[in-house]
Scaffold this motif. Structure first.
Motif, PDB file in Angstrom:
ATOM      1  N   ILE A   3       0.847  -1.192   0.000  1.00  0.00           N
ATOM      2  CA  ILE A   3       0.000   0.000   0.000  1.00  0.00           C
ATOM      3  C   ILE A   3       0.883   1.242   0.000  1.00  0.00           C
ATOM      4  CG2 ILE A   3      -1.713   1.330   1.307  1.00  0.00           C
ATOM      5  CD1 ILE A   3      -2.732  -1.354   2.429  1.00  0.00           C
ATOM      6  N   GLY A   4       1.898   1.216   0.865  1.00  0.00           N
ATOM      7  CA  GLY A   4       2.782   2.375   0.976  1.00  0.00           C
ATOM      8  C   GLY A   4       3.543   2.673  -0.299  1.00  0.00           C
ATOM      9  N   MET A   5       3.708   1.657  -1.149  1.00  0.00           N
ATOM     10  CA  MET A   5       4.424   1.877  -2.392  1.00  0.00           C
ATOM     11  C   MET A   5       3.513   2.365  -3.507  1.00  0.00           C
ATOM     12  SD  MET A   5       6.847  -1.433  -2.142  1.00  0.00           S
ATOM     13  CE  MET A   5       7.913  -1.160  -3.535  1.00  0.00           C
ATOM     14  N   GLY A   6       2.238   2.475  -3.196  1.00  0.00           N
ATOM     15  CA  GLY A   6       1.318   3.083  -4.157  1.00  0.00           C
ATOM     16  C   GLY A   6       0.649   2.095  -5.096  1.00  0.00           C
ATOM     17  N   MET A   7       0.518   0.838  -4.657  1.00  0.00           N
ATOM     18  CA  MET A   7      -0.196  -0.119  -5.502  1.00  0.00           C
ATOM     19  C   MET A   7      -1.695   0.059  -5.299  1.00  0.00           C
ATOM     20  SD  MET A   7       1.756  -3.722  -5.224  1.00  0.00           S
ATOM     21  CE  MET A   7       3.370  -3.971  -5.896  1.00  0.00           C
ATOM     22  N   THR A   8      -2.454  -0.065  -6.387  1.00  0.00           N
ATOM     23  CA  THR A   8      -3.904  -0.027  -6.255  1.00  0.00           C
ATOM     24  C   THR A   8      -4.346  -1.380  -5.706  1.00  0.00           C
ATOM     25  OG1 THR A   8      -4.230  -0.912  -8.450  1.00  0.00           O
ATOM     26  CG2 THR A   8      -4.109   1.475  -8.270  1.00  0.00           C
TER      27      THR A   8
ATOM     28  N   GLN B 200      -3.779  -4.050  -8.268  1.00  0.00           N
ATOM     29  CA  GLN B 200      -2.364  -4.398  -8.426  1.00  0.00           C
ATOM     30  C   GLN B 200      -1.874  -5.249  -7.265  1.00  0.00           C
ATOM     31  OE1 GLN B 200      -1.027  -0.384  -8.768  1.00  0.00           O
ATOM     32  NE2 GLN B 200      -0.766  -0.485 -10.990  1.00  0.00           N
TER      33      GLN B 200
ATOM     34  N   LYS C 138      -0.414  -8.868  -8.032  1.00  0.00           N
ATOM     35  CA  LYS C 138       1.041  -8.991  -7.937  1.00  0.00           C
ATOM     36  C   LYS C 138       1.506  -9.590  -6.619  1.00  0.00           C
ATOM     37  CE  LYS C 138       2.136  -5.199 -10.994  1.00  0.00           C
ATOM     38  NZ  LYS C 138       3.371  -4.754 -11.595  1.00  0.00           N
TER      39      LYS C 138
ATOM     40  N   LYS D  49       3.277   8.466   8.930  1.00  0.00           N
ATOM     41  CA  LYS D  49       2.354   7.826   8.000  1.00  0.00           C
ATOM     42  C   LYS D  49       1.307   8.787   7.446  1.00  0.00           C
ATOM     43  CE  LYS D  49       2.948   3.100   9.546  1.00  0.00           C
ATOM     44  NZ  LYS D  49       2.331   1.936  10.203  1.00  0.00           N
TER      45      LYS D  49
ATOM     46  N   ASN E 242       2.525   9.977   3.745  1.00  0.00           N
ATOM     47  CA  ASN E 242       2.120   9.244   2.534  1.00  0.00           C
ATOM     48  C   ASN E 242       0.663   8.760   2.613  1.00  0.00           C
ATOM     49  OD1 ASN E 242       2.414   7.097   4.267  1.00  0.00           O
ATOM     50  ND2 ASN E 242       3.812   5.933   2.991  1.00  0.00           N
TER      51      ASN E 242
ATOM     52  N   LEU F  69      -1.050   7.107   4.664  1.00  0.00           N
ATOM     53  CA  LEU F  69      -1.496   5.835   5.238  1.00  0.00           C
ATOM     54  C   LEU F  69      -2.415   6.139   6.407  1.00  0.00           C
ATOM     55  CD1 LEU F  69       1.700   3.609   5.131  1.00  0.00           C
ATOM     56  CD2 LEU F  69      -0.365   3.357   3.779  1.00  0.00           C
TER      57      LEU F  69
ATOM     58  N   ASN G 226      -2.218   7.206  -4.862  1.00  0.00           N
ATOM     59  CA  ASN G 226      -1.211   6.245  -5.314  1.00  0.00           C
ATOM     60  C   ASN G 226      -0.039   6.926  -6.010  1.00  0.00           C
ATOM     61  OD1 ASN G 226      -2.304   3.796  -4.309  1.00  0.00           O
ATOM     62  ND2 ASN G 226      -3.900   3.929  -5.875  1.00  0.00           N
TER      63      ASN G 226
ATOM     64  N   ARG H 216       2.126   8.179  -3.235  1.00  0.00           N
ATOM     65  CA  ARG H 216       2.912   7.118  -2.597  1.00  0.00           C
ATOM     66  C   ARG H 216       4.036   6.627  -3.505  1.00  0.00           C
ATOM     67  NH1 ARG H 216      -2.406   4.082  -0.286  1.00  0.00           N
ATOM     68  NH2 ARG H 216      -2.757   5.467   1.500  1.00  0.00           N
ATOM     69  N   LYS H 217       3.780   6.617  -4.812  1.00  0.00           N
ATOM     70  CA  LYS H 217       4.836   6.178  -5.720  1.00  0.00           C
ATOM     71  C   LYS H 217       5.979   7.189  -5.741  1.00  0.00           C
ATOM     72  CE  LYS H 217       1.657   4.779  -8.841  1.00  0.00           C
ATOM     73  NZ  LYS H 217       1.085   4.452 -10.139  1.00  0.00           N
TER      74      LYS H 217
ATOM     75  N   ILE I 217       7.065   8.751  -3.131  1.00  0.00           N
ATOM     76  CA  ILE I 217       7.718   8.787  -1.820  1.00  0.00           C
ATOM     77  C   ILE I 217       8.211   7.394  -1.478  1.00  0.00           C
ATOM     78  CG2 ILE I 217       7.358   9.188   0.651  1.00  0.00           C
ATOM     79  CD1 ILE I 217       5.169  11.153  -0.037  1.00  0.00           C
TER      80      ILE I 217
ATOM     81  N   TYR J 195       9.344   4.316   0.860  1.00  0.00           N
ATOM     82  CA  TYR J 195       8.782   3.909   2.143  1.00  0.00           C
ATOM     83  C   TYR J 195       9.471   2.643   2.635  1.00  0.00           C
ATOM     84  CZ  TYR J 195       5.133   2.900   5.607  1.00  0.00           C
ATOM     85  OH  TYR J 195       4.448   2.660   6.757  1.00  0.00           O
TER      86      TYR J 195
ATOM     87  N   VAL K 132       9.646  -2.881  -8.144  1.00  0.00           N
ATOM     88  CA  VAL K 132       8.183  -2.764  -8.049  1.00  0.00           C
ATOM     89  C   VAL K 132       7.681  -1.375  -8.463  1.00  0.00           C
ATOM     90  CG1 VAL K 132       6.247  -2.680  -6.444  1.00  0.00           C
ATOM     91  CG2 VAL K 132       7.784  -4.613  -6.380  1.00  0.00           C
ATOM     92  N   VAL K 133       8.219  -0.333  -7.816  1.00  0.00           N
ATOM     93  CA  VAL K 133       7.691   1.000  -8.121  1.00  0.00           C
ATOM     94  C   VAL K 133       8.059   1.458  -9.540  1.00  0.00           C
ATOM     95  CG1 VAL K 133       7.592   3.410  -7.414  1.00  0.00           C
ATOM     96  CG2 VAL K 133       7.571   1.622  -5.693  1.00  0.00           C
TER      97      VAL K 133
ATOM     98  N   LEU L 144       5.589  -0.044 -11.704  1.00  0.00           N
ATOM     99  CA  LEU L 144       4.285   0.625 -11.608  1.00  0.00           C
ATOM    100  C   LEU L 144       4.318   1.932 -12.404  1.00  0.00           C
ATOM    101  CD1 LEU L 144       3.386   0.278  -7.799  1.00  0.00           C
ATOM    102  CD2 LEU L 144       2.455  -1.031  -9.695  1.00  0.00           C
TER     103      LEU L 144
ATOM    104  N   ARG M   2      14.666  -0.685  -2.434  1.00  0.00           N
ATOM    105  CA  ARG M   2      13.335  -0.682  -3.029  1.00  0.00           C
ATOM    106  C   ARG M   2      12.693   0.694  -2.880  1.00  0.00           C
ATOM    107  NH1 ARG M   2       8.809  -4.813  -0.801  1.00  0.00           N
ATOM    108  NH2 ARG M   2       9.083  -3.527   1.033  1.00  0.00           N
TER     109      ARG M   2
END
Lengths: 201, 374
Positions: A103-108, A111, A115, B45, B48, B50, B71, B74-75, B77, B79, B98-99, B102, B148
C-alpha cells in the motif's frame, strides 16, 4: 465399457473443477475484499455442504433434468467450500507488513491482488482446489442416479447384478484416480511453497 | 519541502495529535523520536496518507497532499518499514523494481537502475539479484528494503524504525550505509526511531514528540547541549556521557591563560616571569601571537647570555594540537612521551590555550559530576 466409464467420470470431475475454481475464487476474493459479504458467502457454501448429496442432486434435477449438466452443478456446489474458504484464509493470512509495504508503495487494490496477495495466497488456495477435486471424484459417483454416467453408473449396476469383479475394478479405479490426483497436485503444492523457493544460484 | 500546518489527528475520540506544525527542508535528514504513543509513527504515515489528516494540512513543495492522487503520491515517496515487508514471491531484482514497474519504466532503464543501486551498497548484482528474500539475512533484507524505496528516485523517503529489528552490529553498519546514501543522494529522509543513539548519529535535525506535541526540534548537537525538557534529558541519558567523552574538543578542555613571551624578549625577563609564575618553561610567540616554540629555564641557565634575546634558545618542539581536534586524542598525545603540556593552536597557528594534566583531570571530573559542580 469400463474405460469409457472412467473417462466419463474424469470428464465430470474436470468440467466441475473448472467451474468450482472460477466460482470458488470469485466468491473467495469477493469475501476477502468486502468484509460484509464474507459471512454470507461462507454461510452459503457451508449450508450447501450440509445438504445430502442425493437430495441436492434431486433438487437440481427438478430444474435441469437428468443430465450431465445437473451432475456438474451438483459437484460444483458441493465442492465450493474448500476453495472459497482457503481463498479467504490464504488472502487473510498474508503478513500485514507485506500488505502495508504494498500500500505504501502506491499499488492499487487490483495491483496488490494480482502482484502480491494472490501469488502469496496461491499455495493455500491450491490446497483448497486439491481437496475439492478429490471430494468431487467421490461426489461424481452419485451422479449416476441423475443420469450423469461415470463410474457411479458402473458401480450401481454391478451392485444390482452382484458382479463383484466389476464392482472391485470400478472401486479400484476410483481409488487410483483419487490417489493420482492427490499425488500430482501434492507435488505441485510443494513447488508452490515460497519459503522453500530458491534463486538460480 | 514538507510543511505540517496545524495538523490534527484523532482515532475516534482519542486525539493523538492536536496541533502539529513544523517544516522539513529539502535534503534534510530528520529523525522523529519520542516515547511510545507520542505520535511519531502516525506523523510519518500521514505524509504518505497511510493515516488520514483530521485537521490542518500537510504540504509537499507547497501542494496539499490531499490534492495529489493517493497512489501517485505514494509512488513518489520511498517507504521503508520496520518489518521490512519484502515480497516473498519476488526475487531481489523484482522487489526493487516494483515502483519503477508501476511507473512503467522501460526494462533497460529498470535494469540499469537496479545495478546502480546494488553497486552503491556493495551487493553484487550477479550474486543477489535472483535470490529470494528467505535466502537473505535480516540485514541484507533491509538493505533491499532501502533500495526498493530508493528505486524510482523519489525525493522523499519515509522510514519507520527501519533498523529496529536488526542486531546491534548490523544496525550500526546499515546506519553508516544509510548516512552515506543520504550524503551522496541528498534525499529528504524522515526517520522514525525510539533510539536516541540512532537519532543523534543519523539526524541533521531531531524532532522530539511527546503526546503529539513538539518538545524540541533541533540539531543533535543543540539537543545534547540544551535538552529542552527533563524528558529529553532522560532520553539522552547515558548517551550524552558517551557523546561528550568522545566529542569534546581541545577548546572545551584547554586552559585559556597561557604564559607567553615574545621571541625578542631578553633572557633576564624570561627568568623573572618563570620565577614569578613558578613554571619551568614559557611559550614563545611572535608579534601576531603565533606559536614559535618554547623556552626552558635550563637552556637559559646553561647557554643564555644576560642581556641577549631568547631567539637562539627557542626549542621548536612539536607539542601542538589544533583547537578543534578531539580532546581524547590530545590526552593520549600528552600521555605518550610524558609531556608536561600541549599548546593549543588556532588554524593560523595563533596560541589559543594550553592543555595540561590538570585540564585532563578537570574534563574527566566534569563528565562524571557535571560541568557546574567543578
Amino acid at each position: 465399457m469400463e474405460t469409457e466409464a472412467v473417462m466419463q467420470h474424469l470428464g465430470l470431475v474436470c468440467v466441475s473443477f473448472i467451474f468450482t475454481a472460477i466460482f470458488g475464487l470469485l466468491l473467495g476474493i469477493i469475501g476477502y475484499n468486502f468484509k460484509r459479504t464474507r459471512f454470507i458467502i461462507l454461510w452459503f457454501v457451508d449450508i450447501l455442504q450440509t445438504i445430502p448429496v442425493l437430495a441436492l442432486l434431486g433438487i437440481i434435477m427438478i430444474f435441469f433434468g437428468a443430465t450431465f449438466r445437473t451432475v456438474v452443478i451438483g459437484i460444483v456446489l458441493y465442492s465450493l467450500l474448500p476453495v472459497v474458504r482457503n481463498t479467504i484464509v490464504g488472502l487473510e493470512q498474508i503478513d500485514p507488513a507485506i500488505r502495508e509495504a504494498a500500500i505504501g508503495m502506491g499499488m492499487t487494490k487490483r495491483q496488490r491482488l494480482y502482484k502480491i496477495e494472490f501469488p502469496l495466497a496461491f499455495p493455500i488456495i491450491f490446497t483448497g482446489l486439491k481437496i475439492s477435486v478429490i471430494t468431487s471424484i467421490g461426489i461424481a459417483v452419485f451422479g449416476a442416479v441423475v443420469g450423469g454416467g461415470g463410474l457411479g453408473y458402473t458401480i450401481n449396476r454391478a451392485i444390482m447384478i452382484q458382479d463383484g469383479n466389476t464392482l472391485f475394478k470400478a472401486t479400484l479405479a476410483l481409488v487410483l484416480m483419487s490417489l493420482a490426483f492427490d499425488l500430482i497436485m501434492g507435488l505441485i503444492e510443494k513447488k508452490l511453497d515460497y519459503s522453500k523457493r530458491r534463486g538460480s544460484v | 519541502m514538507i510543511e505540517f500546518k496545524n495538523v490534527k489527528k484523532a482515532y475516534q475520540d482519542n486525539v493523538v495529535i492536536e496541533d502539529l506544525s513544523f517544516t522539513i527542508n529539502d535534503g534534510e535528514f530528520v529523525c522523529i523520536i519520542g516515547p511510545s504513543g507520542c505520535g511519531k509513527t502516525t506523523t510519518l504515515k500521514m505524509i504518505n496518507r497511510l493515516h488520514k489528516v483530521n485537521g490542518g494540512e500537510i504540504l509537499i513543495d507547497g501542494t496539499n497532499i490531499n490534492d495529489i492522487d493517493v497512489n501517485e503520491l505514494r509512488k513518489s515517496i520511498g517507504y521503508v518499514i520496520q518489518h521490512i515487508g519484502l515480497f516473498p514471491n519476488m526475487n531481489v531484482k523484482q522487489n526493487i523494481s516494483v515502483v519503477p514497474t508501476l511507473l512503467k519504466w522501460s526494462k533497460d532503464k529498470i535494469d540499469l537502475r537496479i545495478k546502480e543501486l546494488m553497486k552503491m551498497i556493495n551487493m553484487p548484482f550477479d550474486e543477489f539479484a535472483y535470490k529470494y528474500p528467505n535466502e537473505l539475512s535480516g540485514g541484507q533484507q533491509q538493505r533491499v528494503g532501502v533500495l526498493r524505496a530508493l528505486a524510482a528516485n523519489p525525493n522523499i523517503i519515509l522510514m519507520d524504525e527501519p533498523f529496529g529489528a536488526l542486531d546491534p552490529i548490523t544496525r550500526d553498519v546499515l546506519q553508516d550505509e544509510l548516512r552515506n546514501i543520504h550524503d551522496q543522494l541528498k534525499k529528504t529522509i524522515i526517520f522514525v526511531t525510539h533510539d536516541m543513539d540512532e537519532a543523534v548519529k543519523m539526524a541533521d535535525r531531531i524532532l522530539f514528540l511527546d503526546g503529539g506535541k513538539i518538545l524540541q526540534y533541533a540539531t543533535p548537537e543543540e539537543m545534547l547541549k540544551n535538552p529542552g525538557t527533563p524528558l529529553i534529558r532522560e532520553f539522552l541519558g547515558k548517551i550524552s556521557y558517551d557523546y561528550n567523552a568522545s566529542d569534546l574538543t581541545c577548546e572545551d578542555v584547554m586552559r585559556k591563560r597561557v604564559y607567553t613571551v615574545y621571541n625578542k624578549e631578553r633572557t633576564l625577563k624570561c627568568t623573572s616571569i618563570m620565577k614569578q609564575r613558578d613554571v619551568a618553561s614559557l611559550v614563545v610567540v611572535d608579534h601576531n601571537n603565533r606559536y614559535l616554540g618554547i623556552i626552558r629555564i635550563e637552556d637559559i641557565k646553561s647557554e643564555g647570555v644576560p642581556g641577549e634575546t631568547i631567539e637562539k634558545l627557542i626549542r621548536k618542539e612539536d607539542i601542538t594540537v589544533l583547537i578543534n581536534s578531539n580532546a581524547r586524542d590530545a590526552f593520549s598525545e600528552l600521555e605518550k612521551d610524558n609531556k608536561e603540556y600541549l599548546v593549543v593552536l588556532k588554524r593560523d597557528r595563533q596560541v589559543a590555550g594550553i592543555i595540561t594534566r590538570s585540564s585532563m583531570a578537570k574534563a574527566l571530573a566534569s563528565l562524571i559530576w557535571g560541568e557546574n559542580d567543578v
